[in-house]
Design a protein around this motif. Structure first.
Motif, PDB file in Angstrom:
ATOM      1  N   PHE A 146      45.225  29.419  -6.309  1.00 25.15           N
ATOM      2  CA  PHE A 146      46.279  28.823  -5.483  1.00 25.15           C
ATOM      3  C   PHE A 146      47.573  29.622  -5.620  1.00 25.15           C
ATOM      4  CE2 PHE A 146      49.966  25.911  -5.374  1.00 25.15           C
ATOM      5  CZ  PHE A 146      49.965  25.668  -4.008  1.00 25.15           C
ATOM      6  N   LEU A 147      48.256  29.862  -4.498  1.00 28.59           N
ATOM      7  CA  LEU A 147      49.517  30.600  -4.487  1.00 28.59           C
ATOM      8  C   LEU A 147      50.678  29.620  -4.414  1.00 28.59           C
ATOM      9  CD1 LEU A 147      48.594  33.480  -1.982  1.00 28.59           C
ATOM     10  CD2 LEU A 147      48.563  33.539  -4.494  1.00 28.59           C
ATOM     11  N   ASP A 148      51.354  29.416  -5.527  1.00 30.49           N
ATOM     12  CA  ASP A 148      52.479  28.483  -5.584  1.00 30.49           C
ATOM     13  C   ASP A 148      53.612  28.993  -4.698  1.00 30.49           C
ATOM     14  OD1 ASP A 148      53.927  26.293  -6.350  1.00 30.49           O
ATOM     15  OD2 ASP A 148      54.453  27.067  -8.331  1.00 30.49           O
ATOM     16  N   GLY A 149      54.163  28.100  -3.863  1.00 30.68           N
ATOM     17  CA  GLY A 149      55.234  28.484  -2.952  1.00 30.68           C
ATOM     18  C   GLY A 149      54.753  29.081  -1.644  1.00 30.68           C
ATOM     19  N   TYR A 150      53.463  28.947  -1.364  1.00 31.02           N
ATOM     20  CA  TYR A 150      52.878  29.553  -0.158  1.00 31.02           C
ATOM     21  C   TYR A 150      53.460  28.911   1.104  1.00 31.02           C
ATOM     22  CZ  TYR A 150      49.373  31.275   3.122  1.00 31.02           C
ATOM     23  OH  TYR A 150      48.743  31.874   4.170  1.00 31.02           O
ATOM     24  N   VAL A 151      53.796  29.753   2.078  1.00 32.75           N
ATOM     25  CA  VAL A 151      54.367  29.306   3.346  1.00 32.75           C
ATOM     26  C   VAL A 151      53.450  29.759   4.480  1.00 32.75           C
ATOM     27  CG1 VAL A 151      56.301  29.570   4.956  1.00 32.75           C
ATOM     28  CG2 VAL A 151      56.733  29.348   2.499  1.00 32.75           C
ATOM     29  N   ALA A 152      53.211  28.880   5.438  1.00 35.07           N
ATOM     30  CA  ALA A 152      52.372  29.222   6.590  1.00 35.07           C
ATOM     31  C   ALA A 152      52.970  28.602   7.842  1.00 35.07           C
ATOM     32  CB  ALA A 152      50.938  28.737   6.386  1.00 35.07           C
ATOM     33  N   GLY A 153      52.593  29.146   8.990  1.00 36.75           N
ATOM     34  CA  GLY A 153      53.079  28.606  10.250  1.00 36.75           C
ATOM     35  C   GLY A 153      52.212  29.041  11.408  1.00 36.75           C
ATOM     36  N   HIS A 154      52.299  28.290  12.489  1.00 42.65           N
ATOM     37  CA  HIS A 154      51.562  28.631  13.696  1.00 42.65           C
ATOM     38  C   HIS A 154      52.275  27.976  14.877  1.00 42.65           C
ATOM     39  CE1 HIS A 154      48.092  30.178  15.829  1.00 42.65           C
ATOM     40  NE2 HIS A 154      47.974  29.027  16.469  1.00 42.65           N
ATOM     41  N   ALA A 155      52.232  28.651  16.028  1.00 39.45           N
ATOM     42  CA  ALA A 155      52.848  28.122  17.246  1.00 39.45           C
ATOM     43  C   ALA A 155      51.902  28.331  18.420  1.00 39.45           C
ATOM     44  CB  ALA A 155      54.183  28.803  17.516  1.00 39.45           C
ATOM     45  N   LEU A 156      51.941  27.394  19.342  1.00 38.58           N
ATOM     46  CA  LEU A 156      51.050  27.419  20.499  1.00 38.58           C
ATOM     47  C   LEU A 156      51.814  26.930  21.715  1.00 38.58           C
ATOM     48  CD1 LEU A 156      48.222  27.328  21.977  1.00 38.58           C
ATOM     49  CD2 LEU A 156      48.006  25.007  21.066  1.00 38.58           C
ATOM     50  N   THR A 157      51.728  27.659  22.817  1.00 36.24           N
ATOM     51  CA  THR A 157      52.279  27.214  24.101  1.00 36.24           C
ATOM     52  C   THR A 157      51.150  27.165  25.109  1.00 36.24           C
ATOM     53  OG1 THR A 157      54.468  28.159  23.671  1.00 36.24           O
ATOM     54  CG2 THR A 157      53.912  27.709  25.964  1.00 36.24           C
ATOM     55  N   ARG A 158      50.941  25.981  25.702  1.00 40.19           N
ATOM     56  CA  ARG A 158      49.847  25.810  26.654  1.00 40.19           C
ATOM     57  C   ARG A 158      50.128  24.612  27.548  1.00 40.19           C
ATOM     58  NH1 ARG A 158      44.274  24.891  23.845  1.00 40.19           N
ATOM     59  NH2 ARG A 158      44.636  27.051  23.211  1.00 40.19           N
ATOM     60  N   ASP A 159      49.867  24.780  28.823  1.00 39.54           N
ATOM     61  CA  ASP A 159      49.961  23.674  29.791  1.00 39.54           C
ATOM     62  C   ASP A 159      51.320  22.973  29.718  1.00 39.54           C
ATOM     63  OD1 ASP A 159      47.312  24.195  30.536  1.00 39.54           O
ATOM     64  OD2 ASP A 159      46.534  22.832  28.997  1.00 39.54           O
ATOM     65  N   GLY A 160      52.389  23.752  29.625  1.00 42.56           N
ATOM     66  CA  GLY A 160      53.726  23.167  29.631  1.00 42.56           C
ATOM     67  C   GLY A 160      54.144  22.523  28.336  1.00 42.56           C
ATOM     68  N   ARG A 161      53.423  22.787  27.271  1.00 43.52           N
ATOM     69  CA  ARG A 161      53.764  22.228  25.963  1.00 43.52           C
ATOM     70  C   ARG A 161      53.827  23.339  24.930  1.00 43.52           C
ATOM     71  NH1 ARG A 161      49.334  17.608  25.028  1.00 43.52           N
ATOM     72  NH2 ARG A 161      48.006  19.320  25.705  1.00 43.52           N
ATOM     73  N   THR A 162      54.770  23.214  24.017  1.00 43.98           N
ATOM     74  CA  THR A 162      54.831  24.108  22.862  1.00 43.98           C
ATOM     75  C   THR A 162      54.734  23.258  21.606  1.00 43.98           C
ATOM     76  OG1 THR A 162      56.143  25.822  23.947  1.00 43.98           O
ATOM     77  CG2 THR A 162      56.232  25.745  21.546  1.00 43.98           C
ATOM     78  N   ILE A 163      53.834  23.669  20.705  1.00 43.73           N
ATOM     79  CA  ILE A 163      53.659  22.965  19.437  1.00 43.73           C
ATOM     80  C   ILE A 163      53.803  23.979  18.320  1.00 43.73           C
ATOM     81  CG2 ILE A 163      52.171  21.485  18.034  1.00 43.73           C
ATOM     82  CD1 ILE A 163      50.612  20.820  20.555  1.00 43.73           C
ATOM     83  N   THR A 164      54.563  23.638  17.307  1.00 44.61           N
ATOM     84  CA  THR A 164      54.683  24.486  16.125  1.00 44.61           C
ATOM     85  C   THR A 164      54.326  23.683  14.882  1.00 44.61           C
ATOM     86  OG1 THR A 164      57.021  23.954  15.755  1.00 44.61           O
ATOM     87  CG2 THR A 164      56.535  25.844  17.164  1.00 44.61           C
TER      88      THR A 164
END
Length: 236
Positions: A146-164
């Protein structure tokens, strides 16, 4: 966690875009058939919104799913009409039939809080398969990986919506504290939700002992991707 349809929808859209579920299902099917070549029936425990289960349905003649969260099961039902889905706890669920293989994917097993809970969950999987059936678990990270302090993210834009989605993971004793924030923007405005997930950092030995107590001799197999690998065993 995933307390309503909106939360389950955000989870579903992001992870379907982020993860290669079909590739993972293919590796799992190969691992299962290396031990049971004629495997035809599979149970997916903690199936979530059914994305892995959808891929398994292309690889096995009969599949069923189990999950504790009703909103997740509702999405799975829309994705997989006609596939039997059950509300149940992985520590105690008992299917009406037996399977050639039972799997628990995406580190869902780490939501177990203790070694006793881990034992119950693995025993549930083992009880669901026929003698000679395969039990496969994708664990969470081990304490040493396990990596202590691990940061991750993802973003998606589809059909008039953006989700992060962004996450920050830290170690608290024998647990991972994962703080997650989701932001959805669409024609209705901007919605933010957050959650904190606690995942247990079971050791490799604890997994192996849980399998052994369930009557399954397991081996650990590295993942073909970036995941934490798999425990695979055959019920005696």
């Amino acid at each position: 966690m995933y307390e309503n349809d909106r939360a389950a929808e955000m989870y579903d859209l992001l992870y379907e875009d982020k993860k290669d579920y079909r590739s993972e299902a293919g590796q799992v099917a190969r691992l299962i058939r290396a031990h049971r070549p004629d495997a035809a029936a599979l149970l997916d425990v903690a199936c979530g919104t059914g994305i892995h289960l959808q891929a398994f349905a292309e690889l096995f003649a009969h599949v069923e799913g189990v999950d504790l969260a009703e909103p997740m099961l509702a999405m799975a039902a829309r994705r997989l009409p006609g596939v039997p889905l059950h509300a149940g706890d992985m520590r105690s669920f008992r299917p009406e039939r037996s399977f050639d293989a039972a799997v628990c994917m995406f580190s869902s097993i780490a939501y177990m809080r203790s070694a006793a809970d881990l034992d119950r969950a693995v025993a549930t999987l083992a009880a669901a398969v026929v003698p000679g059936g395969v039990v496969l678990v994708e664990p969470w990270w081990f304490p040493e990986t396990f990596l202590d302090g691990y940061v991750a993210g993802h973003a998606l834009t589809r059909d008039g919506r953006t989700i992060t989605r962004v996450s920050h993971s830290t170690r608290e004793g024998g647990m991972t504290r994962m703080e997650l924030h989701y932001v959805l923007a669409d024609a209705r405005g901007v919605e933010h939700r957050s959650e904190v997930d606690m995942l247990t950092l079971f050791t490799r030995e604890q997994y192996e002992e849980a399998f052994s107590r369930a009557g399954v001799k397991a081996e650990y197999v590295e993942s073909e991707g970036k995941g934490p690998g798999f425990f695979v065993g055959v019920r005696g």
